[in-house]
Design a protein around this motif. Structure first.
Motif, mmCIF file in Angstrom:
data_model
loop_
_atom_site.group_PDB
_atom_site.id
_atom_site.type_symbol
_atom_site.label_atom_id
_atom_site.label_comp_id
_atom_site.label_asym_id
_atom_site.label_seq_id
_atom_site.Cartn_x
_atom_site.Cartn_y
_atom_site.Cartn_z
ATOM 1 N N ARG A 66 -0.872 35.329 -7.477
ATOM 2 C CA ARG A 66 -0.774 34.819 -8.320
ATOM 3 C C ARG A 66 0.747 34.077 -8.251
ATOM 4 N NH1 ARG A 66 -2.874 36.148 -14.408
ATOM 5 N NH2 ARG A 66 -0.897 35.035 -14.657
ATOM 6 N N THR A 67 1.070 35.055 -7.679
ATOM 7 C CA THR A 67 2.781 34.942 -6.768
ATOM 8 C C THR A 67 2.828 35.059 -5.317
ATOM 9 O OG1 THR A 67 3.650 37.527 -6.767
ATOM 10 C CG2 THR A 67 3.478 36.359 -8.871
ATOM 11 N N GLU A 68 4.150 34.512 -4.517
ATOM 12 C CA GLU A 68 3.921 34.424 -3.229
ATOM 13 C C GLU A 68 4.058 35.474 -2.966
ATOM 14 O OE1 GLU A 68 6.676 31.547 -2.331
ATOM 15 O OE2 GLU A 68 5.627 29.902 -2.761
ATOM 16 N N GLU A 69 4.484 37.022 -3.512
ATOM 17 C CA GLU A 69 4.818 38.538 -2.930
ATOM 18 C C GLU A 69 4.471 38.977 -1.563
ATOM 19 O OE1 GLU A 69 4.933 42.664 -5.484
ATOM 20 O OE2 GLU A 69 5.276 40.795 -6.446
ATOM 21 N N GLY A 93 -0.706 38.985 4.605
ATOM 22 C CA GLY A 93 -1.478 37.712 3.832
ATOM 23 C C GLY A 93 -1.920 36.381 4.130
ATOM 24 N N ALA A 94 -1.928 36.253 5.705
ATOM 25 C CA ALA A 94 -3.899 35.390 6.086
ATOM 26 C C ALA A 94 -4.364 35.062 5.049
ATOM 27 C CB ALA A 94 -3.749 35.548 7.236
ATOM 28 N N LYS A 121 -5.806 31.857 -1.842
ATOM 29 C CA LYS A 121 -5.065 30.625 -2.421
ATOM 30 C C LYS A 121 -5.160 28.931 -2.459
ATOM 31 C CE LYS A 121 -0.984 33.321 -3.369
ATOM 32 N NZ LYS A 121 0.146 33.634 -2.555
ATOM 33 N N PHE A 122 -5.556 29.139 -1.070
ATOM 34 C CA PHE A 122 -6.164 27.945 -0.197
ATOM 35 C C PHE A 122 -7.260 27.148 -0.837
ATOM 36 C CE2 PHE A 122 -8.131 25.138 2.519
ATOM 37 C CZ PHE A 122 -6.979 23.736 2.125
ATOM 38 N N LYS A 123 -8.761 28.065 -0.850
ATOM 39 C CA LYS A 123 -9.297 28.182 -1.118
ATOM 40 C C LYS A 123 -9.461 27.480 -2.704
ATOM 41 C CE LYS A 123 -11.653 29.660 2.920
ATOM 42 N NZ LYS A 123 -12.531 30.676 3.078
#
Length: 176
Positions: free
Chosen positions: A97-100, A107-108, A114-116
């Motif tokens: 839910r965040t970019e943390e 990260g990957a 998130k993309f899916k």
């Protein structure tokens, strides 16, 4: 606060929404683990379930993230539209839910999820819950962790007795 967090039980998703409970396990001594998920409709009926063994995982968040990623992939293949993902990992919920965590070692994987979630569904929510609300996924993880290294199983329509039994116990405890 959601109902299941107040009374410690699995709760139905909103009408027309599928709830996907996911869980991951990590064994630090061997850097292995397992994953499990269950997809249920708003009546508690199981639509799909899966479990698998993980090799070479770095930590608990890694196994939790892979569990959710497996579940997302199956839900997209099934053509699910509106979903609620529920995990007992607050850290995973925050990562999605965040970019943390986008620049972390995971990260990957996080960005892939998130993309899916963005392109695979018309409506998505990701929430955390206590483990007692995630019992079915937790039992599937235990099954996955015991499987042969690197193997997995996914069930659609017909489910093994151990899945049916834990779902039935879970639903009877919720009053559904």
């Amino acid at each position: 606060m959601q109902k299941q967090q107040q009374d410690g039980r699995w709760s139905r998703p909103p009408p027309g929404t599928l709830k996907i409970n996911t869980d991951g396990a990590f064994l630090k001594e061997t850097n292995t683990g397992g994953w499990g998920f269950v997809i249920r409709d708003d009546c508690g009926e199981v639509m799909a379930a899966g479990a698998g063994n993980l090799e070479r995982v770095s930590d608990a968040l890694h196994s939790e993230a892979l569990a959710m990623l497996y579940a997302i992939n199956i839900a997209i293949q099934m053509g699910c539209n509106r979903v609620m993902l529920e995990t007992d990992s607050v850290q995973l919920k925050n990562a999605v839910r965040t970019e943390e965590y986008d620049m972390s070692t995971l990260g990957a994987v996080i960005k892939d999820m998130k993309f899916k979630l963005r392109v695979g569904f018309s409506e998505v929510s990701v929430v955390s819950c206590p483990r007692v609300c995630n019992i079915v996924a937790h039992c599937l993880v235990a099954h996955g962790a015991k499987m042969k290294a690197g193997t997995c199983e996914t069930w659609l329509g017909q489910f093994p007795d151990f899945v049916n039994d834990v779902v039935a116990r879970n639903l009877s405890s919720t009053g559904i």
